[in-house]
Design a protein around this motif. Sequence first.
Motif, PDB file in Angstrom:
ATOM      1  N   GLU A  77       8.622   4.175  -2.127  1.00  0.00           N
ATOM      2  CA  GLU A  77       8.796   3.596  -0.529  1.00  0.00           C
ATOM      3  C   GLU A  77       7.940   4.449   0.375  1.00  0.00           C
ATOM      4  O   GLU A  77       8.290   4.388   1.395  1.00  0.00           O
ATOM      5  CB  GLU A  77      10.287   3.677  -0.174  1.00  0.00           C
ATOM      6  N   PHE A  78       6.922   4.794  -0.255  1.00  0.00           N
ATOM      7  CA  PHE A  78       5.778   5.616   0.406  1.00  0.00           C
ATOM      8  C   PHE A  78       4.914   4.741   1.137  1.00  0.00           C
ATOM      9  O   PHE A  78       3.797   4.399   0.442  1.00  0.00           O
ATOM     10  CB  PHE A  78       5.107   6.583  -0.281  1.00  0.00           C
ATOM     11  N   CYS A  79       5.322   4.056   2.260  1.00  0.00           N
ATOM     12  CA  CYS A  79       4.478   2.889   2.806  1.00  0.00           C
ATOM     13  C   CYS A  79       4.129   3.160   4.256  1.00  0.00           C
ATOM     14  O   CYS A  79       5.119   4.006   4.928  1.00  0.00           O
ATOM     15  CB  CYS A  79       5.150   1.474   2.510  1.00  0.00           C
ATOM     16  N   LEU A  80       3.409   2.561   4.867  1.00  0.00           N
ATOM     17  CA  LEU A  80       3.163   2.645   6.274  1.00  0.00           C
ATOM     18  C   LEU A  80       4.343   2.131   7.096  1.00  0.00           C
ATOM     19  O   LEU A  80       4.800   0.954   6.656  1.00  0.00           O
ATOM     20  CB  LEU A  80       1.800   1.948   6.605  1.00  0.00           C
ATOM     21  N   GLN A  81       4.778   2.961   7.959  1.00  0.00           N
ATOM     22  CA  GLN A  81       5.971   2.300   8.833  1.00  0.00           C
ATOM     23  C   GLN A  81       5.354   1.501  10.041  1.00  0.00           C
ATOM     24  O   GLN A  81       4.243   1.587  10.431  1.00  0.00           O
ATOM     25  CB  GLN A  81       6.638   3.607   9.727  1.00  0.00           C
ATOM     26  N   PRO A  82       6.172   0.384  10.312  1.00  0.00           N
ATOM     27  CA  PRO A  82       5.581  -0.579  11.289  1.00  0.00           C
ATOM     28  C   PRO A  82       6.023   0.014  12.793  1.00  0.00           C
ATOM     29  O   PRO A  82       6.577  -0.690  13.497  1.00  0.00           O
ATOM     30  CB  PRO A  82       6.467  -1.903  11.010  1.00  0.00           C
ATOM     31  N   THR A  83       5.401   1.015  13.104  1.00  0.00           N
ATOM     32  CA  THR A  83       5.303   1.601  14.343  1.00  0.00           C
ATOM     33  C   THR A  83       4.132   1.410  14.930  1.00  0.00           C
ATOM     34  O   THR A  83       3.050   1.013  14.395  1.00  0.00           O
ATOM     35  CB  THR A  83       5.975   3.107  14.511  1.00  0.00           C
ATOM     36  N   ALA A  84       3.829   2.186  16.267  1.00  0.00           N
ATOM     37  CA  ALA A  84       2.626   2.222  17.084  1.00  0.00           C
ATOM     38  C   ALA A  84       2.243   3.603  17.087  1.00  0.00           C
ATOM     39  O   ALA A  84       1.147   3.897  17.862  1.00  0.00           O
ATOM     40  CB  ALA A  84       2.653   1.321  18.502  1.00  0.00           C
ATOM     41  N   ARG A  85       2.908   4.491  16.472  1.00  0.00           N
ATOM     42  CA  ARG A  85       2.830   5.950  16.702  1.00  0.00           C
ATOM     43  C   ARG A  85       1.371   6.386  15.924  1.00  0.00           C
ATOM     44  O   ARG A  85       0.640   5.776  15.097  1.00  0.00           O
ATOM     45  CB  ARG A  85       3.774   6.681  15.765  1.00  0.00           C
ATOM     46  N   GLU A  86       0.820   7.598  16.466  1.00  0.00           N
ATOM     47  CA  GLU A  86      -0.210   8.207  15.949  1.00  0.00           C
ATOM     48  C   GLU A  86      -0.134   8.601  14.499  1.00  0.00           C
ATOM     49  O   GLU A  86       1.213   9.114  14.254  1.00  0.00           O
ATOM     50  CB  GLU A  86      -0.692   9.379  16.690  1.00  0.00           C
ATOM     51  N   ALA A 125       0.704  -1.132   0.097  1.00  0.00           N
ATOM     52  CA  ALA A 125      -0.089   0.162  -0.001  1.00  0.00           C
ATOM     53  C   ALA A 125       0.826   1.186   0.055  1.00  0.00           C
ATOM     54  O   ALA A 125       1.830   1.334   0.882  1.00  0.00           O
ATOM     55  CB  ALA A 125      -0.924   0.007   1.330  1.00  0.00           C
ATOM     56  N   GLY A 126       0.630   2.094  -0.863  1.00  0.00           N
ATOM     57  CA  GLY A 126       1.416   3.385  -0.974  1.00  0.00           C
ATOM     58  C   GLY A 126       2.183   3.555  -1.958  1.00  0.00           C
ATOM     59  O   GLY A 126       2.837   4.499  -2.653  1.00  0.00           O
ATOM     60  N   GLN A 127       2.414   2.396  -2.817  1.00  0.00           N
ATOM     61  CA  GLN A 127       3.352   2.395  -3.855  1.00  0.00           C
ATOM     62  C   GLN A 127       2.725   2.922  -5.170  1.00  0.00           C
ATOM     63  O   GLN A 127       1.395   2.798  -5.123  1.00  0.00           O
ATOM     64  CB  GLN A 127       3.753   1.034  -4.234  1.00  0.00           C
ATOM     65  N   TYR A 128       3.373   3.211  -6.232  1.00  0.00           N
ATOM     66  CA  TYR A 128       2.818   3.499  -7.403  1.00  0.00           C
ATOM     67  C   TYR A 128       3.225   2.748  -8.660  1.00  0.00           C
ATOM     68  O   TYR A 128       4.142   2.021  -8.463  1.00  0.00           O
ATOM     69  CB  TYR A 128       2.983   4.974  -7.706  1.00  0.00           C
TER      70      TYR A 128
END
Lengths: 369, 195
Positions: free
Chosen positions: A233-242, A165-168
């Motif tokens: 590489e515009f993808c969701l980072q695997p963190t727990a942040r808001e 998700a986020g790729q083009y």
Amino acid sequence: MITSLAIQVGVVAAIGALLAALIELADRFIANYGECRITINDEEERSLNVQGGGHLLGALAENKLFIPSACGGRGSCGLCKVKVLEGGGPLLPTEAPYLSATERKNNVRLSCQVKVRNNLRIEIPQELFAIKRYAGRAGKIIDQTHDMKQLDIELTEPETLDFKAGQYVQLTAPEYAKSDQPIYRAYSICSDPTDESTISLLIRRVPDGICTTWVFDYLKVGDQVELNGPHGEFCLQPTAREILFIAGGSGLAPIRSMLFQMRNEKIDRKATFYFGAQTSDDLCYLEQMAQFERDLPQFKFVPALSMPRDEDRWEGAQGLITDVLDAGEHEFAQAEAYLCGSPGMIDACIKVLLTHGMPQERIFYDKFA
Amino acid sequence: MEPGPIAIFFAAIFTSNILLVNFLGMCSFLSISRELKASVGLGLAVTFVLTTTSLIAYLLNQYVLVPLEMEHLRYIVFIVVIAAFVQLVEIVIERISPVLYVNLGIFLPLITVNCAILGSLLFLVIREYDLWQSLAFGAGSGLGWMLAIVALAGIRQRMKYSKVPAALEGPGIALIITGLMSLAFVGFSGMIPIQ
Ligand SMILES: Cc1cc2nc3c(=O)[nH]c(=O)nc-3n(C[C@H](O)[C@H](O)[C@H](O)COP(=O)(O)OP(=O)(O)OC[C@H]3O[C@@H](n4cnc5c(N)ncnc54)[C@H](O)[C@@H]3O)c2cc1C
Ligand code: FES
């Protein structure tokens, strides 16, 4: 009279022909770079034999290795970077502005500027090998707003595209009435990443744009389409942040895909999606965003209109997206932001985020330029 | 007395410098002279093209155009010859120095319309030079042009550290320097007149 004319024309033509032959010879012998070997990542099976003389970007593309490029090899986007460890020759003045000091030290080059003149040893990130050329059929073409269409592409060859998700992807507009050569343009995927056989793009019309005019005025359901990808590489980072999602217009595309991902993977993070538009005519996917709000308990969709008209009877957020963002209550310093849209909007929003204390390295974006 | 080839060679470099005395070949002179290395490269390319085309132009004029009474086609023929040799130079430079090739950019093909070259070829026909005189004049003109551009590039590199009034920055101050250089070269005139 006629004979003298014929002689004169003949003589000039003969001189021209002689010189042309001379150039042809030079081209054969001096400009002949022969067959060159490109060794990739020091792996024998990845090595290529190509005809020398062309640019590295093109030589790789001919062998189905697609390096990202937004400018089509003109040396103006700076995306086509690869490491050239041996045989690249000196750094060219056309590359210099796009390379940082570290990149230069690491032999990073712009592949569209480096010419293949001898054997090369290069290094390419592993994920680029996943980039392929795809053929498909135009499926549904749905009007989302007055100037945005969702284009569904049913893949035929290969039949699935595995993307994050986020790729083009880069869509190829063929030669048509308004363009005398095929061109390609980047479009973010807006569909569910688990659906690998049909990918959807959200495309906004650019007046007189080559690719968008083709999509809007010429492309019909069932037509053959070609694309390559996935890129980016515009993808969701695997963190727990808001999470703060911020988009304008067709910048909604990659974020929609990320929301699918969050729902599929049950990622329950606090998330707010600021979507900027001028009037209610520019809003789309409202129904679906409401569904995401129901499925993701901590998700909130905030559409904001900068120029609501009376007939809009707008009761939501008003003003430029930067102002709405500015007024939002978030723990900016602890959150993460994902921005997508025009360069102007992105730059303005980054400024706001930075003033609220968000560290630069937690701001991710894809500029549609 | 007709000056010999050696006199013509030096005259073409100093007393009748194609650029500083005849003011031919100004556009690439002003635009490429910002950097010493590129100037030397362009100077060499111009010298090569001028020397070879002088020889060819002489031969074509003497053995083809004059006997066939086609002198009026001189322009077409000379321009075709220049274009061909520029193309050759391009192929060679791209092979041996890609950096110079990119640095010269559009100015490499533009040597084709560098008026210093066509001007010189026409001079040697008008002045009725023989084979050696033509060759000497061609090579001398090329070197003279190179001398001028390299000198200007040297000065301009140093000018980076001087305060130039804003309105004169760039081509403005370059033209003024060219004027001064030209005055200096006028000092040579009269030593070996060629006309
Ligand atoms: C990583 C990435 C992802 C992208 N994702 C999407 C997406 O999901 N949806 C989407 O619609 N677009 C997206 N774009 C933009 C898209 O790639 C094209 O640039 C855009 O569709 C215009 O292409 P065109 O061939 O129609 O216009 P062109 O023929 O390239 O441009 C025609 C003229 O319009 C100007 N122009 C180009 N873009 C704009 C603009 N946005 N506004 C005003 N003038 C413009 C150009 O300067 C040019 O003068 C993305 C771009 C990038 C780099
Ligand atoms: S492809 Fe754009 S800089 Fe190379």
